[in-house]
Structure formats: C-alpha cells, structure tokens
Design an enzyme around this catalytic site. Structure first.
Site, PDB file in Angstrom:
ATOM      1  CE  LYS A 121      -4.370  -1.859   0.879  1.00 57.15           C
ATOM      2  NZ  LYS A 121      -5.729  -1.791   1.318  1.00 57.15           N
ATOM      3  CE  LYS A 145      -5.451  -8.482  -1.853  1.00 53.93           C
ATOM      4  NZ  LYS A 145      -6.709  -8.361  -1.196  1.00 53.93           N
ATOM      5  CE  LYS A 156     -13.292  -4.531  -0.054  1.00 53.18           C
ATOM      6  NZ  LYS A 156     -12.246  -3.983   0.793  1.00 53.18           N
TER       7      LYS A 156
HETATM    8  P1  ATP Z   1      -8.626  -3.239  -0.773  1.00 49.20           P
HETATM    9  O1  ATP Z   1      -8.508  -3.398  -2.251  1.00 49.20           O
HETATM   10  O2  ATP Z   1      -9.434  -2.074  -0.343  1.00 49.20           O
HETATM   11  O3  ATP Z   1      -7.322  -3.360  -0.037  1.00 49.20           O
HETATM   12  P2  ATP Z   1      -9.476  -5.957  -0.638  1.00 49.20           P
HETATM   13  O4  ATP Z   1     -10.337  -6.255  -1.821  1.00 49.20           O
HETATM   14  O5  ATP Z   1      -8.075  -6.473  -0.681  1.00 49.20           O
HETATM   15  O6  ATP Z   1      -9.496  -4.446  -0.288  1.00 49.20           O
HETATM   16  P3  ATP Z   1     -10.160  -6.406   2.162  1.00 49.20           P
HETATM   17  O7  ATP Z   1     -11.210  -5.549   2.729  1.00 49.20           O
HETATM   18  O8  ATP Z   1      -8.758  -6.058   2.494  1.00 49.20           O
HETATM   19  O9  ATP Z   1     -10.284  -6.548   0.587  1.00 49.20           O
HETATM   20  O10 ATP Z   1     -10.418  -7.923   2.549  1.00 49.20           O
HETATM   21  C1  ATP Z   1     -11.601  -8.465   3.050  1.00 49.20           C
HETATM   22  C2  ATP Z   1     -11.474  -9.967   3.119  1.00 49.20           C
HETATM   23  O11 ATP Z   1     -11.437 -10.517   1.799  1.00 49.20           O
HETATM   24  C3  ATP Z   1     -10.199 -10.467   3.804  1.00 49.20           C
HETATM   25  O12 ATP Z   1     -10.488 -11.622   4.565  1.00 49.20           O
HETATM   26  C4  ATP Z   1      -9.290 -10.805   2.664  1.00 49.20           C
HETATM   27  O13 ATP Z   1      -8.333 -11.780   3.003  1.00 49.20           O
HETATM   28  C5  ATP Z   1     -10.282 -11.338   1.640  1.00 49.20           C
HETATM   29  N1  ATP Z   1      -9.802 -11.134   0.283  1.00 49.20           N
HETATM   30  C6  ATP Z   1      -9.463  -9.952  -0.291  1.00 49.20           C
HETATM   31  N2  ATP Z   1      -9.100 -10.128  -1.576  1.00 49.20           N
HETATM   32  C7  ATP Z   1      -9.192 -11.468  -1.805  1.00 49.20           C
HETATM   33  C8  ATP Z   1      -8.946 -12.285  -2.963  1.00 49.20           C
HETATM   34  N3  ATP Z   1      -8.514 -11.757  -4.104  1.00 49.20           N
HETATM   35  N4  ATP Z   1      -9.157 -13.609  -2.854  1.00 49.20           N
HETATM   36  C9  ATP Z   1      -9.600 -14.164  -1.699  1.00 49.20           C
HETATM   37  N5  ATP Z   1      -9.842 -13.449  -0.583  1.00 49.20           N
HETATM   38  C10 ATP Z   1      -9.655 -12.123  -0.624  1.00 49.20           C
END
Ligand code: ATP
Ligand code: LTN
Length: 334
Positions: free
Chosen positions: A117, A199, A202
């Site tokens: 980040k 990965k 969102k």
């Molecule tokens: P951001 O993009 O805002 O960092 P993010 O999409 O990575 O957000 P988080 O809010 O950080 O999502 O994660 C919420 C949950 O979803 C956590 O348990 C995280 O491990 C899971 N998660 C996030 N991205 C993935 C993915 N690509 N595959 C599986 N699990 C995920």
C-alpha cells in the site's frame, strides 16, 4: 440474539473501501456463512481501517451500510451473529493504542500489505497505514476470538496478532485468547482477471480486473470474456497457466466441481466456451444475493436497528476485555 454461550468465538471484518468482489466473497464471507451455526460469530465493517487510505466521506458512509447489507444478503443472520460498525465501538481504538506499545517497529515494517500500500499510495504513507495491523489485532483480541476466517493475504496479520497476544500474555498472564486463522482450502486467493499474477482487489483502478457482488449478468459475462489467459486452447490446471487456473478456481467455488471434473467437462472445447460458462455460473450464484441485498438496503429502519443492536452487543463484550487490559497495564479504575 441466540444463546451463544460455550460456543467458540469467530471474528472477522472487511473494509468498506469499495464494492465487494467475488474474491472477498470466496475468500471470506462465504466461509463466514458456513461457520455461522457452529460458532459465536462477530462480523464487523472496519471503517477505521478503510480511512488509512483517502475515502470520500459520503461514499464511506454509504458503503459501510451496504457492506452490512451484503453480510446479511450473503446469509448471515443478525439474530444469530453480531454485525456492527468498528467506529461505533470505541474500545477498538483504545486497545489498538495499548497494543501499539507492545508491537515493535521492525514487526510492522515487515508487513507486506504495508509495503504494497505504501507503493500504491506513495503520496500518503500515514502512521495509520503503518499501525493498521495493531488495530486489526485489537479487533480480534477484544472479543477473545478463537478463529478468524480470512483470505490468504491476511495470514501475516493473523500471525502478528498471535505474536502480540502471546507476548502480552507472557507479561501479564492469560489475558487474550491466541486466535487461529481460518484460510479456506479453495478461494483463498482469487486473482485479478486482467493480471492473474496479482490478487483481485476491490480498490483496483481497472474495473475489468474484478467482478463485484453487484455486477449485472451482462457485465459479469463481458468481464470473464475479456479475462487474460494464455495462448493455449486446452482447459487444464497447470503451472504457468495463471489465468486459466484462476478461472477454474472460481468456477469450482461456484459449482462445487473439482478441477478434474472441469477439465473433463471442457475437453475439446475452447476457452470461449469455458469463459462463458464461468460467467454464467458466477452470475447465477450472485443473483439471489443481489435480490436479497436490494430488499435489505431499501429497508432503512431494519438496517438502522441491526447497526444499533450490533454496536450495543459488541461494546458490552469489548468492555469486559478492556477492563481487564486496563487493570493489567496499570491504569486506575474508572
Ligand atoms: P482493498 O482493495 O481495499 O485493499 P481488498 O479487496 O483487498 O481491499 P479487504 O477488505 O482487504 O479486501 O479484505 C476483506 C477480506 O477478503 C479479507 O479476509 C481478505 O483476506 C479477503 N480477500 C481480499 N481479496 C481477496 C482475494 N482476491 N481472494 C480471496 N480473498 C480475498
Ligand atoms: N485487514 C483485513 C480487514 C480486517 C480484519 C480484521 C479481518 C480488519 N480487522 C479483523 C479479520 C479480523 C483486510 O484488509 N482484509
């Protein structure tokens, strides 16, 4: 609220930093639902974590409510589990401060999410981004959680939480339950549709890289059609075929089929057929969640009640741990 005494405690949270993707769903929320009957579950919208990167205030408010509506639409029953907003329970910030004093600079510097980040938001490497993991540890330890269902990317944060809890217990006696991570055998790391070595996230700026839980069927199919794969034509799970492997994982999670069954199903058919089938399976899987979501989000009073009751129940439980911790570290009683 159901009597959850004697059940093991689960805690997890998602940041209201964007519309949830199928990665968030398969890596986290889908498993929360499957564990909900067996455990005493507490699920949170972690808005305090979300402000470690800049958010539009009105959007953050809207997304926080939507996130709770998604939890319910996905199958979490607020009568059985506690659903709440992190910033409504001030103990999270209080415990996070204390835990900061039991966490080393070196430990936080090693966190890969912080490093990633910091690159992505190079103009705003704030102290909150750095101490993000101690707030997450506070979330978990406040409720004496036994199990934390998350995706693969959060494994390092759970390890740090365990280290902090063990260190604190080593000094003061058994104050915190040392939690275990629960990372699902499949769906723990869904990859970007545009760069399958990254990965799915969102907050990615390329909307074609992710499918959200709110995407309509046509958009879902279009995004899968455009998904980056390779120059072969055979649907098989193999090293170096990151794009196809990712699509096979997604298809498997939505249909329950194994990789071998998928290879057989698409034997002799091209990527085009396969991508269409993945898109349809995902759209069909999301349709009932979307339908329930529309009803929940339209019922303002209901959602307000869930939020209010959740904050009360969570505060009550958090205070118990806070009193213990305050006493241990030497704060005088209120
Ligand atoms: P951001 O993009 O805002 O960092 P993010 O999409 O990575 O957000 P988080 O809010 O950080 O999502 O994660 C919420 C949950 O979803 C956590 O348990 C995280 O491990 C899971 N998660 C996030 N991205 C993935 C993915 N690509 N595959 C599986 N699990 C995920
Ligand atoms: N850091 C997590 C979100 C999160 C969380 C938590 C998950 C904040 N607090 C407590 C589990 C338990 C993330 O970025 N996905």
């Amino acid at each position: 609220m159901e009597n959850n005494e004697n059940k093991k405690v689960i805690f997890s949270g998602v940041q209201p930093s964007g519309v949830l993707t199928i990665g968030n769903y398969l890596g986290a929320i889908k498993n929360w639902v499957s564990l909900a009957d067996e455990y005493d579950c507490i699920y949170c919208a972690v808005d305090m974590h979300a402000i470690t990167v800049r958010q539009d205030p009105a959007e953050l408010r809207r997304r926080t409510r939507e996130l709770l509506a998604i939890y319910i639409a996905a199958g979490i029953d607020p009568e059985k589990s506690t659903l709440f907003v992190q910033s409504h329970v001030s103990a999270h910030a209080e415990l996070a401060w204390i835990l900061n004093c039991y966490t080393q600079f070196g430990e936080l510097s090693r966190m890969t999410q912080f490093k990633d980040k910091s690159v992505k938001h190079a103009d705003n490497i704030n102290a909150g981004l750095f101490t993000y993991p101690t707030l997450m540890a506070a979330d978990i330890l406040l409720y004496q959680a036994d199990l934390v269902p998350v995706g693969q990317d959060q494994k390092q944060h759970i390890e740090l939480t365990r280290d902090i809890a063990t260190r604190f217990n080593g000094i003061y006696g058994d104050v915190f339950t040392v939690p275990e991570g629960f990372i699902p055998p499949s769906g723990a790391k869904i990859m970007s549709l545009q760069d399958p070595t990254k990965k799915m996230s969102k907050s990615d700026t390329n909307v074609n890289s992710f499918v959200t839980l709110m995407d309509k069927k046509d958009d879902i199919i279009r995004k899968f059609k455009r998904a980056v794969t390779d120059s072969e034509t055979c649907v098989r799970f193999a090293e170096g075929k990151d794009g196809i492997n990712n699509l096979m994982n997604i298809y498997s999670c939505f249909t329950g089929k194994t990789h071998a069954e998928i290879e057989k199903e698409f034997d002799g058919r091209g990527y085009g057929d396969f991508k269409l089938a993945v898109g349809e399976a995902v759209a069909d899987g999301l349709a009932p969640i979307q339908e329930r979501f529309d009803k929940i989000i339209a019922d303002k009073t209901y959602l307000d009640d869930v939020i209010k009751n959740g904050a009360q129940a969570a505060s009550y439980r958090a205070q118990k741990t806070m009193r213990k911790v305050a006493k241990k570290v030497g704060f005088i009683a209120k």
